[in-house]
Motif scaffolding. Structure first.
Motif, PDB file in Angstrom:
ATOM      1  N   GLN A   1      24.328  62.360  17.040  1.00  0.00           N
ATOM      2  CA  GLN A   1      24.328  61.088  16.327  1.00  0.00           C
ATOM      3  C   GLN A   1      24.892  61.237  14.917  1.00  0.00           C
ATOM      4  OE1 GLN A   1      20.462  59.245  16.022  1.00  0.00           O
ATOM      5  NE2 GLN A   1      21.270  57.354  15.149  1.00  0.00           N
ATOM      6  N   GLN A   2      24.472  62.290  14.220  1.00  0.00           N
ATOM      7  CA  GLN A   2      24.988  62.534  12.871  1.00  0.00           C
ATOM      8  C   GLN A   2      26.494  62.788  12.907  1.00  0.00           C
ATOM      9  OE1 GLN A   2      22.678  65.887  11.527  1.00  0.00           O
ATOM     10  NE2 GLN A   2      21.137  64.604  10.513  1.00  0.00           N
ATOM     11  N   ALA A   3      26.933  63.543  13.907  1.00  0.00           N
ATOM     12  CA  ALA A   3      28.355  63.875  14.015  1.00  0.00           C
ATOM     13  C   ALA A   3      29.203  62.623  14.166  1.00  0.00           C
ATOM     14  CB  ALA A   3      28.581  64.818  15.194  1.00  0.00           C
ATOM     15  N   VAL A   4      28.804  61.737  15.068  1.00  0.00           N
ATOM     16  CA  VAL A   4      29.568  60.509  15.303  1.00  0.00           C
ATOM     17  C   VAL A   4      29.554  59.629  14.058  1.00  0.00           C
ATOM     18  CG1 VAL A   4      29.677  58.396  16.683  1.00  0.00           C
ATOM     19  CG2 VAL A   4      29.193  60.580  17.798  1.00  0.00           C
ATOM     20  N   GLN A   5      28.388  59.490  13.423  1.00  0.00           N
ATOM     21  CA  GLN A   5      28.267  58.649  12.241  1.00  0.00           C
ATOM     22  C   GLN A   5      29.146  59.164  11.103  1.00  0.00           C
ATOM     23  OE1 GLN A   5      26.548  55.759  12.041  1.00  0.00           O
ATOM     24  NE2 GLN A   5      27.364  55.476   9.971  1.00  0.00           N
ATOM     25  N   LEU A   6      29.084  60.472  10.843  1.00  0.00           N
ATOM     26  CA  LEU A   6      29.882  61.051   9.758  1.00  0.00           C
ATOM     27  C   LEU A   6      31.380  60.977  10.056  1.00  0.00           C
ATOM     28  CD1 LEU A   6      27.739  64.169   8.777  1.00  0.00           C
ATOM     29  CD2 LEU A   6      28.343  62.242   7.300  1.00  0.00           C
ATOM     30  N   ALA A   7      31.732  61.151  11.318  1.00  0.00           N
ATOM     31  CA  ALA A   7      33.148  61.065  11.688  1.00  0.00           C
ATOM     32  C   ALA A   7      33.687  59.664  11.414  1.00  0.00           C
ATOM     33  CB  ALA A   7      33.331  61.424  13.159  1.00  0.00           C
ATOM     34  N   MET A   8      32.892  58.639  11.722  1.00  0.00           N
ATOM     35  CA  MET A   8      33.322  57.265  11.477  1.00  0.00           C
ATOM     36  C   MET A   8      33.405  56.974   9.980  1.00  0.00           C
ATOM     37  SD  MET A   8      31.535  54.926  14.445  1.00  0.00           S
ATOM     38  CE  MET A   8      29.849  55.344  13.999  1.00  0.00           C
ATOM     39  N   GLU A   9      32.508  57.570   9.207  1.00  0.00           N
ATOM     40  CA  GLU A   9      32.492  57.317   7.756  1.00  0.00           C
ATOM     41  C   GLU A   9      33.591  58.091   7.014  1.00  0.00           C
ATOM     42  OE1 GLU A   9      28.610  58.424   6.490  1.00  0.00           O
ATOM     43  OE2 GLU A   9      27.604  56.716   7.431  1.00  0.00           O
ATOM     44  N   GLN A  10      33.792  59.356   7.395  1.00  0.00           N
ATOM     45  CA  GLN A  10      34.667  60.242   6.626  1.00  0.00           C
ATOM     46  C   GLN A  10      36.088  60.381   7.170  1.00  0.00           C
ATOM     47  OE1 GLN A  10      33.780  61.423   3.733  1.00  0.00           O
ATOM     48  NE2 GLN A  10      31.656  60.714   3.850  1.00  0.00           N
ATOM     49  N   HIS A  11      36.282  60.083   8.456  1.00  0.00           N
ATOM     50  CA  HIS A  11      37.599  60.251   9.082  1.00  0.00           C
ATOM     51  C   HIS A  11      38.187  61.634   8.795  1.00  0.00           C
ATOM     52  CE1 HIS A  11      38.577  55.885  10.115  1.00  0.00           C
ATOM     53  NE2 HIS A  11      37.341  55.877   9.613  1.00  0.00           N
ATOM     54  N   PRO A  12      37.478  62.701   9.134  1.00  0.00           N
ATOM     55  CA  PRO A  12      37.973  64.055   8.828  1.00  0.00           C
ATOM     56  C   PRO A  12      39.225  64.390   9.620  1.00  0.00           C
ATOM     57  CG  PRO A  12      36.130  64.174  10.354  1.00  0.00           C
ATOM     58  CD  PRO A  12      36.226  62.735   9.925  1.00  0.00           C
ATOM     59  N   MET A  13      40.073  65.199   9.019  1.00  0.00           N
ATOM     60  CA  MET A  13      41.269  65.648   9.733  1.00  0.00           C
ATOM     61  C   MET A  13      40.903  66.662  10.816  1.00  0.00           C
ATOM     62  SD  MET A  13      43.792  66.130   6.454  1.00  0.00           S
ATOM     63  CE  MET A  13      45.152  66.726   7.465  1.00  0.00           C
ATOM     64  N   LEU A  14      39.822  67.416  10.577  1.00  0.00           N
ATOM     65  CA  LEU A  14      39.422  68.488  11.487  1.00  0.00           C
ATOM     66  C   LEU A  14      37.916  68.445  11.709  1.00  0.00           C
ATOM     67  CD1 LEU A  14      40.068  71.208  13.002  1.00  0.00           C
ATOM     68  CD2 LEU A  14      39.637  72.350  10.812  1.00  0.00           C
ATOM     69  N   ILE A  15      37.496  68.567  12.969  1.00  0.00           N
ATOM     70  CA  ILE A  15      36.079  68.657  13.311  1.00  0.00           C
ATOM     71  C   ILE A  15      35.836  69.987  14.007  1.00  0.00           C
ATOM     72  CG2 ILE A  15      34.156  67.657  14.623  1.00  0.00           C
ATOM     73  CD1 ILE A  15      35.569  64.949  14.449  1.00  0.00           C
ATOM     74  N   LEU A  16      34.945  70.799  13.442  1.00  0.00           N
ATOM     75  CA  LEU A  16      34.552  72.059  14.070  1.00  0.00           C
ATOM     76  C   LEU A  16      33.220  71.793  14.778  1.00  0.00           C
ATOM     77  CD1 LEU A  16      35.416  74.596  11.216  1.00  0.00           C
ATOM     78  CD2 LEU A  16      36.852  73.799  13.116  1.00  0.00           C
ATOM     79  N   LEU A  17      33.225  71.849  16.098  1.00  0.00           N
ATOM     80  CA  LEU A  17      32.109  71.361  16.908  1.00  0.00           C
ATOM     81  C   LEU A  17      31.481  72.427  17.786  1.00  0.00           C
ATOM     82  CD1 LEU A  17      30.466  68.938  18.181  1.00  0.00           C
ATOM     83  CD2 LEU A  17      32.383  68.702  19.788  1.00  0.00           C
ATOM     84  N   ASP A  18      30.177  72.588  17.645  1.00  0.00           N
ATOM     85  CA  ASP A  18      29.419  73.465  18.542  1.00  0.00           C
ATOM     86  C   ASP A  18      29.137  72.701  19.833  1.00  0.00           C
ATOM     87  OD1 ASP A  18      27.897  75.569  19.537  1.00  0.00           O
ATOM     88  OD2 ASP A  18      26.054  74.851  18.600  1.00  0.00           O
ATOM     89  N   MET A  19      29.051  73.422  20.949  1.00  0.00           N
ATOM     90  CA  MET A  19      28.833  72.767  22.237  1.00  0.00           C
ATOM     91  C   MET A  19      27.366  72.651  22.626  1.00  0.00           C
ATOM     92  SD  MET A  19      31.692  71.731  23.094  1.00  0.00           S
ATOM     93  CE  MET A  19      31.198  71.100  24.670  1.00  0.00           C
ATOM     94  N   GLU A  20      26.480  73.316  21.894  1.00  0.00           N
ATOM     95  CA  GLU A  20      25.055  73.239  22.212  1.00  0.00           C
ATOM     96  C   GLU A  20      24.287  72.774  20.987  1.00  0.00           C
ATOM     97  OE1 GLU A  20      23.389  76.016  25.533  1.00  0.00           O
ATOM     98  OE2 GLU A  20      24.433  77.266  24.082  1.00  0.00           O
ATOM     99  N   LEU A  21      24.021  71.484  20.934  1.00  0.00           N
ATOM    100  CA  LEU A  21      23.273  70.910  19.826  1.00  0.00           C
ATOM    101  C   LEU A  21      21.827  70.686  20.254  1.00  0.00           C
ATOM    102  CD1 LEU A  21      25.913  68.268  18.703  1.00  0.00           C
ATOM    103  CD2 LEU A  21      25.500  70.525  17.702  1.00  0.00           C
ATOM    104  N   ALA A  22      20.915  70.827  19.306  1.00  0.00           N
ATOM    105  CA  ALA A  22      19.492  70.647  19.629  1.00  0.00           C
ATOM    106  C   ALA A  22      19.226  69.238  20.135  1.00  0.00           C
ATOM    107  CB  ALA A  22      18.637  70.946  18.393  1.00  0.00           C
ATOM    108  N   THR A  23      19.911  68.257  19.551  1.00  0.00           N
ATOM    109  CA  THR A  23      19.771  66.878  20.006  1.00  0.00           C
ATOM    110  C   THR A  23      21.148  66.338  20.334  1.00  0.00           C
ATOM    111  OG1 THR A  23      19.881  66.100  17.710  1.00  0.00           O
ATOM    112  CG2 THR A  23      17.696  66.438  18.652  1.00  0.00           C
ATOM    113  N   GLY A  24      21.418  66.165  21.616  1.00  0.00           N
ATOM    114  CA  GLY A  24      22.707  65.642  22.048  1.00  0.00           C
ATOM    115  C   GLY A  24      23.538  66.681  22.770  1.00  0.00           C
TER     116      GLY A  24
END
Length: 229
Positions: free
Chosen positions: A50-73
């Motif tokens: 949820q935080q990832a999606v929200q921040l992506a919409m707010e910040q429009h980062p050029m690059l997202i470094l994403l882990d595949m195993e999140l505690a929530t989601g």
């Protein structure tokens, strides 16, 4: 007199539920800032989907470094949500898993690259440069595994289509169904009537042995009949 090299500015969103790992990424990016003509600025850190999606919409980062195993989601679900935002962000998966299935699912879900966490020190900068250049990054070993798995599932999907006797139009309807399109939207995409869409869905449900749209989507994805977009 030589012309100074142009400094490339890149905004980055870090997504990992381990604060120490995120700090390690910060340290690596800061090191790259001092050794290359590239400046990375971390514009946000997320520990959940949820935080990832929200921040992506707010910040429009050029690059997202994403882990595949999140505690929530779920990581795959998060990846698909981020890809759907169409922010033009490049998504580089950083994972502790190097199993064929993990790599294959991540790339199908919209990742621009995949790096095993054990290889970050030697591969991260090259991976970042590659995805920021609108190319796909996979190490030679992972690339081999990915295409082996791709051929396996592609063969499975072909066999399934033959076995189920799906028509070309039914495959098109199924594709849009998996993308979440309504009957009206499917009709508009394919230039057919809503009644015709309903008729095709009835035939698809019967061939798949399901009774609902959700069941059809899940079974189609499991059988490799359609992919993500």
């Amino acid at each position: 007199m030589s012309t100074p090299a142009t400094i490339q500015q890149t905004s980055v969103l870090l997504v990992d539920d381990d604060a120490r790992f995120r700090q390690g990424l910060q340290t690596l990016l800061q090191f790259y800032n001092t050794t290359n003509d590239q400046r990375f600025t971390v514009v946000g850190e997320a520990a959940s989907s949820q935080q990832a999606v929200q921040l992506a919409m707010e910040q429009h980062p050029m690059l997202i470094l994403l882990d595949m195993e999140l505690a929530t989601g779920d990581g795959i679900a998060t990846l698909m949500e981020l890809a759907k935002l169409d922010l033009r962000s490049r998504i580089l998966v950083l994972s502790g898993h190097q199993e064929d299935e993990w790599v294959f699912r991540a790339m199908r879900a919209g990742a621009n690259g995949y790096v095993v966490k054990d290889d970050l020190a030697t591969q991260l900068f090259q991976a970042i440069e590659t995805v920021l250049s609108d190319q796909i990054y996979l190490s030679p070993e992972l690339a081999t595994r990915f295409f082996q798995t791709f051929r396996f599932y592609n063969g499975q999907a072909s066999e399934a289509k033959v076995k189920l006797h799906l028509t070309e139009r039914e495959q098109e309807v199924l594709h849009w169904l998996v993308q979440g399109a309504s009957n009206e939207e499917i009709a508009a995409h394919l230039y057919i009537s809503v009644a015709t869409v309903k008729a095709h869905l009835t035939a698809i449900f019967n061939k798949l042995g399901v009774t609902s749209r959700t069941q059809a989507i899940i079974k189609a994805l499991k059988m490799g009949l359609v992919g993500y977009s």
